[in-house]
Design a protein around this motif. Structure first.
Motif, short mmCIF file in Angstrom:
data_model
loop_
_atom_site.label_atom_id
_atom_site.label_comp_id
_atom_site.label_asym_id
_atom_site.label_seq_id
_atom_site.Cartn_x
_atom_site.Cartn_y
_atom_site.Cartn_z
N CYS A 104 -9.37 -26.84 -31.43
CA CYS A 104 -8.86 -25.47 -31.33
C CYS A 104 -9.15 -24.77 -32.65
O CYS A 104 -9.77 -23.72 -32.68
N ARG A 128 -17.17 -25.73 -30.72
CA ARG A 128 -16.20 -24.66 -30.90
C ARG A 128 -15.27 -25.02 -32.06
O ARG A 128 -15.11 -26.19 -32.41
N LYS A 133 -7.17 -17.49 -36.17
CA LYS A 133 -6.43 -17.91 -34.98
C LYS A 133 -5.40 -16.87 -34.55
O LYS A 133 -4.58 -16.45 -35.37
N PRO A 134 -5.41 -16.52 -33.28
CA PRO A 134 -4.39 -15.59 -32.76
C PRO A 134 -3.14 -16.41 -32.39
O PRO A 134 -3.07 -16.97 -31.31
N GLU A 166 -13.93 -17.64 -32.82
CA GLU A 166 -13.28 -16.38 -32.41
C GLU A 166 -13.32 -15.32 -33.50
O GLU A 166 -13.08 -15.59 -34.68
N GLN A 184 -16.53 -15.45 -30.09
CA GLN A 184 -15.56 -15.54 -29.00
C GLN A 184 -14.57 -14.37 -29.11
O GLN A 184 -14.05 -14.10 -30.18
N GLY A 186 -11.04 -13.58 -27.79
CA GLY A 186 -9.94 -14.33 -27.20
C GLY A 186 -9.21 -13.53 -26.13
O GLY A 186 -9.36 -12.30 -26.02
N ALA A 187 -8.42 -14.26 -25.35
CA ALA A 187 -7.68 -13.66 -24.24
C ALA A 187 -6.85 -12.46 -24.71
O ALA A 187 -6.80 -11.43 -24.03
N ARG A 188 -6.23 -12.60 -25.88
CA ARG A 188 -5.35 -11.53 -26.36
C ARG A 188 -6.11 -10.28 -26.79
O ARG A 188 -5.51 -9.23 -27.00
N LYS A 209 -13.32 -14.06 -23.18
CA LYS A 209 -12.27 -14.72 -22.39
C LYS A 209 -11.46 -13.71 -21.60
O LYS A 209 -11.21 -12.60 -22.08
N ARG A 239 -9.70 -18.64 -18.39
CA ARG A 239 -8.90 -19.53 -19.25
C ARG A 239 -7.45 -19.62 -18.78
O ARG A 239 -6.57 -19.99 -19.55
N HIS A 274 -6.96 -24.42 -22.21
CA HIS A 274 -5.92 -23.39 -22.23
C HIS A 274 -5.38 -23.11 -20.84
O HIS A 274 -4.25 -22.66 -20.70
N GLU A 300 -11.17 -28.32 -25.55
CA GLU A 300 -10.63 -28.65 -26.87
C GLU A 300 -10.54 -30.16 -27.06
O GLU A 300 -10.01 -30.88 -26.21
N ASP A 311 -2.64 -26.38 -30.74
CA ASP A 311 -3.03 -26.84 -29.39
C ASP A 311 -3.30 -28.34 -29.26
O ASP A 311 -4.13 -28.77 -28.43
C1 PEP Z 1 -8.73 -20.64 -28.25
O1 PEP Z 1 -9.84 -20.72 -27.69
O2 PEP Z 1 -8.31 -21.46 -29.07
C2 PEP Z 1 -7.83 -19.55 -27.81
C3 PEP Z 1 -6.92 -19.03 -28.64
O3 PEP Z 1 -8.02 -19.21 -26.53
P1 PEP Z 1 -7.39 -18.01 -25.65
O4 PEP Z 1 -7.81 -16.75 -26.32
O5 PEP Z 1 -7.99 -18.23 -24.30
O6 PEP Z 1 -5.89 -18.21 -25.66
#
Ligand code: PEP
Ligand code: MN
Length: 353
Positions: A104, A128, A133-134, A166, A184, A186-188, A209, A239, A274, A300, A311
């Motif tokens: 992660c 990856r 990190k979010p 990311e 990347q 991310g989802a957020r 994502k 995801r 995820h 991961e 994670d």
């Molecule tokens: C990740 O890939 O570690 C991650 C934070 O993924 P996601 O944005 O899908 O939560």
């Protein structure tokens, strides 16, 4: 709208149509297919189809048709054949399945190098590792930043694997693209429109994502932002989405895979880590994703999940990841696809400090 050129249209005829599109204040996106060229004429707010009469009579034009979907360049109407995303010898979107794996977060040189070598050995095509990190809590590990990028660069040098990492903010893009092969989103950040514009402008490959509460259509509209800058190297990633179910971190929307393959030409990959949040379910859902038609996986992996800074509960140990690759390969072969062999290591005598 799409201006579909005749199969025998000349370069000059295509250029004249593109010029007319631009002179009308529309954007021209050219898609060169095997048989014919299609020019997407996209308006800002106005319906481009209002201009259709002008184009029908131009030399070399076969027909002019509207694109019915709200996303235009991302739609299969605009581009019927699959888009191919080249990743370390694998044509993602074609017959072969690509596997991206790694931690992660990048935590240390030894953690990353050990993971990189193990996943490459098991058959991964790309590495990856997050350095920005979010995190839900501002007190959780936020990533190593540039120091982590230097570690990723060393892993790329040693293993030959391209790097996926990311990007959280526009300002990070110039630094990230020096080290990272695929940005990347991310989802957020799936609907961070400023960031989508910026990665589109960068022309750097993107792994986009799906937001955890985003519809398939919203994901495709997000991809449209990137495509609108002419950046076509995009992989979409399912995801997991939020549902009422609490026994897993998210709910894998397996349906989204064939739905996306139907609606868009872009390659679709699945993140079973995820989407489940639990290492114990990751391999089963990876198999399901490939059976459903995913073009790749992002998984991961951590050498010591219990000590991971993010994670850990969904991270596979390297030996379990190797088993995942074997099982996924068997599923791929059962449906007429395959997992491409990973290219050879750059160096066979790698020391981990
Ligand atoms: C990740 O890939 O570690 C991650 C934070 O993924 P996601 O944005 O899908 O939560
Ligand atoms: Mn993660």
């Amino acid at each position: 709208m799409m201006i579909i050129m005749r199969t025998d249209a000349s370069e000059a005829e295509i250029a004249a149509v593109v010029e007319r599109v631009r002179n009308n204040g529309l954007r021209a996106h050219i898609s060169t297919g095997e048989e014919r060229t299609v020019i997407g004429a996209i308006g800002d707010g106005r319906s481009a189809y209002g201009f259709k009469d002008q184009f029908m009579l131009l030399p070399g034009v076969d027909r002019v048709v509207p694109i019915s979907r709200p996303y235009k360049l991302a739609s299969r109407e605009f581009r019927p054949e699959n888009s191919i995303f080249p990743l370390n010898g694998v044509s993602v979107g074609n017959k072969e399945i690509a596997i991206i794996a790694g931690p992660c977060s990048v935590e240390s040189r030894s953690q990353l190098m050990e993971t990189a070598l193990a996943v490459r050995e098991a058959g991964a095509h790309a590495l990856r590792g997050g350095v920005y990190k979010p995190r839900t809590s501002p007190y959780s590990f936020q990533g190593l930043g540039e120091a982590g990028l230097e570690i990723l660069a060393e892993a790329r040098q040693t293993t030959g694997m391209p790097i996926v990492s990311e990007v959280m903010r526009e300002e990070q893009i110039p630094l990230l693209i020096k080290y990272v092969d695929v940005l990347q989103i991310g989802a957020r950040n799936m609907q961070n429109f400023a960031l989508l514009h910026a990665v589109g402008e960068s022309q750097h490959p993107v792994l986009l994502k799906r937001g955890m509460m985003a519809t398939v259509e919203e994901l495709l509209m997000a991809a449209e932002y990137i495509l609108s800058h002419g950046n076509q190297r995009i992989m979409l990633c399912e995801r997991g989405i939020r549902t009422f179910e609490t026994s897993t971190r998210n709910t894998t929307d397996i349906n989204a895979i064939p739905v996306l393959k139907d609606l868009t030409h872009l390659p679709v990959i699945l993140d079973p880590s995820h989407s489940t949040g639990n290492w114990n379910y990751v391999t089963a859902i990876a198999r399901a994703g490939v059976a459903a038609g995913a073009d790749g996986l992002i998984v991961e992996v951590h050498p010591q999940p219990e000590a991971a800074l993010s994670d850990g509960s969904q991270s596979l140990k390297p030996e379990r990841f190797a088993e995942l690759v074997k099982q996924v390969k068997a599923v791929a072969q059962a449906i007429g696809r395959d997992v491409a062999p990973a290219p050879a290591l750059n160096s066979s005598s790698v020391k981990i400090a």
